[in-house]
Every structure is written in structure tokens, then in C-alpha cells.
Design a protein around this motif. Structure first.
Motif, PDB file in Angstrom:
ATOM      1  N   PHE A  78      56.456  14.766  75.905  1.00 36.98           N
ATOM      2  CA  PHE A  78      57.650  14.903  75.061  1.00 36.98           C
ATOM      3  C   PHE A  78      57.292  15.643  73.761  1.00 36.98           C
ATOM      4  CE2 PHE A  78      61.261  13.394  72.515  1.00 36.98           C
ATOM      5  CZ  PHE A  78      62.279  13.708  73.408  1.00 36.98           C
ATOM      6  N   ALA A  79      56.131  15.274  73.204  1.00 43.17           N
ATOM      7  CA  ALA A  79      55.698  15.921  71.958  1.00 43.17           C
ATOM      8  C   ALA A  79      55.432  17.414  72.194  1.00 43.17           C
ATOM      9  CB  ALA A  79      54.448  15.235  71.425  1.00 43.17           C
ATOM     10  N   LEU A  80      54.804  17.734  73.343  1.00 37.82           N
ATOM     11  CA  LEU A  80      54.529  19.140  73.658  1.00 37.82           C
ATOM     12  C   LEU A  80      55.827  19.908  73.897  1.00 37.82           C
ATOM     13  CD1 LEU A  80      51.564  18.672  76.185  1.00 37.82           C
ATOM     14  CD2 LEU A  80      51.406  19.762  73.935  1.00 37.82           C
ATOM     15  N   GLU A  81      56.832  19.204  74.418  1.00 39.30           N
ATOM     16  CA  GLU A  81      58.088  19.839  74.818  1.00 39.30           C
ATOM     17  C   GLU A  81      59.047  20.037  73.645  1.00 39.30           C
ATOM     18  OE1 GLU A  81      58.951  21.329  77.410  1.00 39.30           O
ATOM     19  OE2 GLU A  81      61.123  21.369  77.340  1.00 39.30           O
ATOM     20  N   TRP A  82      58.843  19.259  72.578  1.00 36.74           N
ATOM     21  CA  TRP A  82      59.842  19.235  71.509  1.00 36.74           C
ATOM     22  C   TRP A  82      60.179  20.627  70.962  1.00 36.74           C
ATOM     23  CZ3 TRP A  82      63.407  15.983  70.160  1.00 36.74           C
ATOM     24  CH2 TRP A  82      64.074  16.199  68.958  1.00 36.74           C
ATOM     25  N   VAL A  83      59.140  21.374  70.529  1.00 29.70           N
ATOM     26  CA  VAL A  83      59.400  22.683  69.902  1.00 29.70           C
ATOM     27  C   VAL A  83      60.038  23.671  70.902  1.00 29.70           C
ATOM     28  CG1 VAL A  83      58.347  24.651  68.713  1.00 29.70           C
ATOM     29  CG2 VAL A  83      57.642  22.319  68.143  1.00 29.70           C
ATOM     30  N   PRO A  84      59.470  23.819  72.142  1.00 30.16           N
ATOM     31  CA  PRO A  84      60.148  24.715  73.089  1.00 30.16           C
ATOM     32  C   PRO A  84      61.586  24.279  73.387  1.00 30.16           C
ATOM     33  CG  PRO A  84      58.023  24.015  73.985  1.00 30.16           C
ATOM     34  CD  PRO A  84      58.195  23.309  72.681  1.00 30.16           C
ATOM     35  N   MET A  85      61.805  22.957  73.524  1.00 31.27           N
ATOM     36  CA  MET A  85      63.157  22.471  73.858  1.00 31.27           C
ATOM     37  C   MET A  85      64.168  22.902  72.783  1.00 31.27           C
ATOM     38  SD  MET A  85      64.228  18.535  74.622  1.00 31.27           S
ATOM     39  CE  MET A  85      64.254  18.062  72.905  1.00 31.27           C
ATOM     40  N   VAL A  86      63.777  22.703  71.522  1.00 26.44           N
ATOM     41  CA  VAL A  86      64.680  23.084  70.424  1.00 26.44           C
ATOM     42  C   VAL A  86      64.896  24.597  70.440  1.00 26.44           C
ATOM     43  CG1 VAL A  86      64.897  23.152  67.905  1.00 26.44           C
ATOM     44  CG2 VAL A  86      64.074  21.069  69.026  1.00 26.44           C
ATOM     45  N   ALA A  87      63.808  25.361  70.691  1.00 28.48           N
ATOM     46  CA  ALA A  87      63.919  26.827  70.713  1.00 28.48           C
ATOM     47  C   ALA A  87      64.846  27.289  71.839  1.00 28.48           C
ATOM     48  CB  ALA A  87      62.544  27.461  70.878  1.00 28.48           C
ATOM     49  N   PHE A  88      64.721  26.661  73.020  1.00 30.78           N
ATOM     50  CA  PHE A  88      65.557  27.090  74.154  1.00 30.78           C
ATOM     51  C   PHE A  88      67.034  26.808  73.882  1.00 30.78           C
ATOM     52  CE2 PHE A  88      61.682  26.274  77.103  1.00 30.78           C
ATOM     53  CZ  PHE A  88      61.128  27.477  76.705  1.00 30.78           C
ATOM     54  N   ILE A  89      67.303  25.704  73.185  1.00 29.20           N
ATOM     55  CA  ILE A  89      68.706  25.417  72.836  1.00 29.20           C
ATOM     56  C   ILE A  89      69.213  26.552  71.938  1.00 29.20           C
ATOM     57  CG2 ILE A  89      70.237  23.835  71.563  1.00 29.20           C
ATOM     58  CD1 ILE A  89      68.377  21.525  72.561  1.00 29.20           C
ATOM     59  N   GLY A  90      68.360  26.951  70.986  1.00 27.05           N
ATOM     60  CA  GLY A  90      68.716  28.064  70.088  1.00 27.05           C
ATOM     61  C   GLY A  90      68.943  29.350  70.874  1.00 27.05           C
ATOM     62  N   TRP A  91      68.075  29.629  71.829  1.00 21.81           N
ATOM     63  CA  TRP A  91      68.218  30.851  72.648  1.00 21.81           C
ATOM     64  C   TRP A  91      69.550  30.833  73.396  1.00 21.81           C
ATOM     65  CZ3 TRP A  91      62.815  31.660  75.478  1.00 21.81           C
ATOM     66  CH2 TRP A  91      61.831  31.888  74.500  1.00 21.81           C
ATOM     67  N   ARG A  92      69.886  29.660  73.944  1.00 20.91           N
ATOM     68  CA  ARG A  92      71.143  29.553  74.707  1.00 20.91           C
ATOM     69  C   ARG A  92      72.353  29.807  73.795  1.00 20.91           C
ATOM     70  NH1 ARG A  92      70.111  26.965  79.759  1.00 20.91           N
ATOM     71  NH2 ARG A  92      68.079  25.944  79.776  1.00 20.91           N
ATOM     72  N   ILE A  93      72.279  29.252  72.578  1.00 16.90           N
ATOM     73  CA  ILE A  93      73.393  29.439  71.635  1.00 16.90           C
ATOM     74  C   ILE A  93      73.532  30.931  71.288  1.00 16.90           C
ATOM     75  CG2 ILE A  93      74.192  28.937  69.271  1.00 16.90           C
ATOM     76  CD1 ILE A  93      72.901  26.130  69.604  1.00 16.90           C
ATOM     77  N   GLN A  94      72.379  31.581  71.030  1.00 16.13           N
ATOM     78  CA  GLN A  94      72.400  33.014  70.706  1.00 16.13           C
ATOM     79  C   GLN A  94      73.023  33.819  71.847  1.00 16.13           C
ATOM     80  OE1 GLN A  94      71.325  34.586  67.790  1.00 16.13           O
ATOM     81  NE2 GLN A  94      71.270  32.484  67.057  1.00 16.13           N
ATOM     82  N   LEU A  95      72.613  33.497  73.078  1.00 17.13           N
ATOM     83  CA  LEU A  95      73.143  34.227  74.235  1.00 17.13           C
ATOM     84  C   LEU A  95      74.651  34.048  74.356  1.00 17.13           C
ATOM     85  CD1 LEU A  95      70.524  33.716  77.106  1.00 17.13           C
ATOM     86  CD2 LEU A  95      71.028  35.808  75.846  1.00 17.13           C
TER      87      LEU A  95
END
Ligand code: HEM
Length: 151
Positions: free
Chosen positions: A93-110
Motif C-alpha cells: 500500500f505504501a509503495l502504491e500510494w504515490v503512483p495511485m494518486v498520480a494515476f487519478i491525476g492522469w485520469r482527471i487530465q485525460l
């Protein structure tokens, strides 16, 4: 009860297969994206499958551990192997936190028809490979739990 036990155990292992595969696919696709040869949509598709598998893992795992269908909560809470498995899950979960937040941002941008900043794709690929390694350790902890090792 036996049928529920059997179905939950099957879904848990299907989650393992799909989740491991999707996690690996995401890592490979992120690597390609970092090299400029991959597609962002392909990364997000793998991430969708990874997300679905994680929900299946957590839901069936918690049900098995604390729903009284397997050995009972007392057994698991007193099993060092199970606690190690849960600690490893927190590491994922700790390893996933930063990518998870970034992917949400990428989806919003798209969605806004903007091009996301994917310069960290290489870092996210490395983090995703690390998650795969921790999953392997979790399999050892899970099979030890089931067999009463480190109890
Ligand atoms: C919140 C997350 C999770 C919980 C609460 C959980 C809980 C459980 C429980 C209670 C069992 C049954 C153990 C027994 O037979 O006594 C089990 C089995 C298993 N779990 Fe999980 N699990 C979780 C996530 C995972 C993940 C992420 C993986 C893979 C990396 C995994 C791999 C396995 C395997 C391989 C078994 C079968 C062990 C065997 O029968 O030999 N689990 N899990």
C-alpha cells in the motif's frame, strides 16, 4: 458454509492470478511509456484490472479471516505468519500510494482533454516491480499461515 468457504478461497486465488498479472503488465507498460514507446491508455487499462483484483483480494481475504468461514479471527490474530502477511500488504500500500494518486491525476487530465505529465512513469514502473516482489513474499506468508507455521 463449505460452499461459501470454497468459493471465497477460489476468488481469493483468482484475485492473486489476475492481480499479479495486471501488476506485471502495468510495470511493463509504464516502462514502455517512460521510453516513449508505450501508450498511457494501456497503462491505465492494466491499472483498472489491478484495482479490481485488489478489491477482490481484500474483500475475500477479510471475509475469510474475520467472517468465521475459515479458522476464525483468533487463529489469524495469533498467527505470526498472518501478521507478517498483513504487514507486507501495508508495504504494498505504501509503495502504491504515490503512483495511485498520480494515476487519478492522469485520469482527471485525460477527462479534461489535457495531456498528463508522465515524466515519473519510470519511477512508477520501479515501484510496481517492487510491489510484485512483495506479493511473492506474501505468498510464502499466506501458505505458512494456512499450514500453522510460525504460530
Ligand atoms: C487484506 C488482504 C488479505 C487478507 C485479509 C487475506 C487473508 C487470507 C486468509 C484468511 C486466507 C486463508 C488461510 C487459511 O487457509 O487458513 C488466505 C489464503 C491465501 N492468501 Fe490471502 N489475504 C489477503 C491478501 C492476499 C494477497 C495480496 C495475496 C497474494 C499476494 C494472498 C495470497 C494468499 C494465498 C496464496 C492463500 C492460500 C494459502 C494456502 O491455502 O496455502 N492473500 N488469505
Amino acid at each position: 458454509m463449505q460452499t461459501l468457504r470454497w468459493i471465497l478461497a477460489s476468488l481469493h486465488l483468482i484475485g492473486l492470478g489476475v492481480g499479479f498479472g495486471a501488476c506485471w503488465l502495468r510495470a511493463v507498460r509504464l516502462q514502455a511509456l517512460a521510453k516513449g514507446t508505450g501508450s498511457l491508455q494501456a497503462v491505465l487499462n492494466a491499472d483498472n484490472w489491478y484495482g479490481v483484483a485488489t478489491l477482490l483480494w481484500i474483500a475475500t481475504g477479510l471475509w475469510r479471516a474475520f467472517g468465521g468461514v475459515e479458522k476464525g479471527s483468533d487463529y489469524y490474530l495469533n498467527s505470526t505468519a498472518f501478521l507478517v502477511k498483513m504487514a507486507l500488504f501495508i508495504v504494498v500500500f505504501a509503495l502504491e500510494w504515490v503512483p495511485m494518486v498520480a494515476f487519478i491525476g492522469w485520469r482527471i487530465q485525460l477527462k479534461k482533454q489535457r495531456l498528463p505529465d508522465t515524466r515519473k512513469a519510470g519511477l512508477f514502473a520501479t515501484l510496481t516491480y517492487l510491489e510484485l516482489f512483495v506479493f511473492l513474499l506474501m505468498v510464502f506468508a499466506a501458505t505458512a499461515t494456512a499450514r500453522g507455521l510460525w504460530y
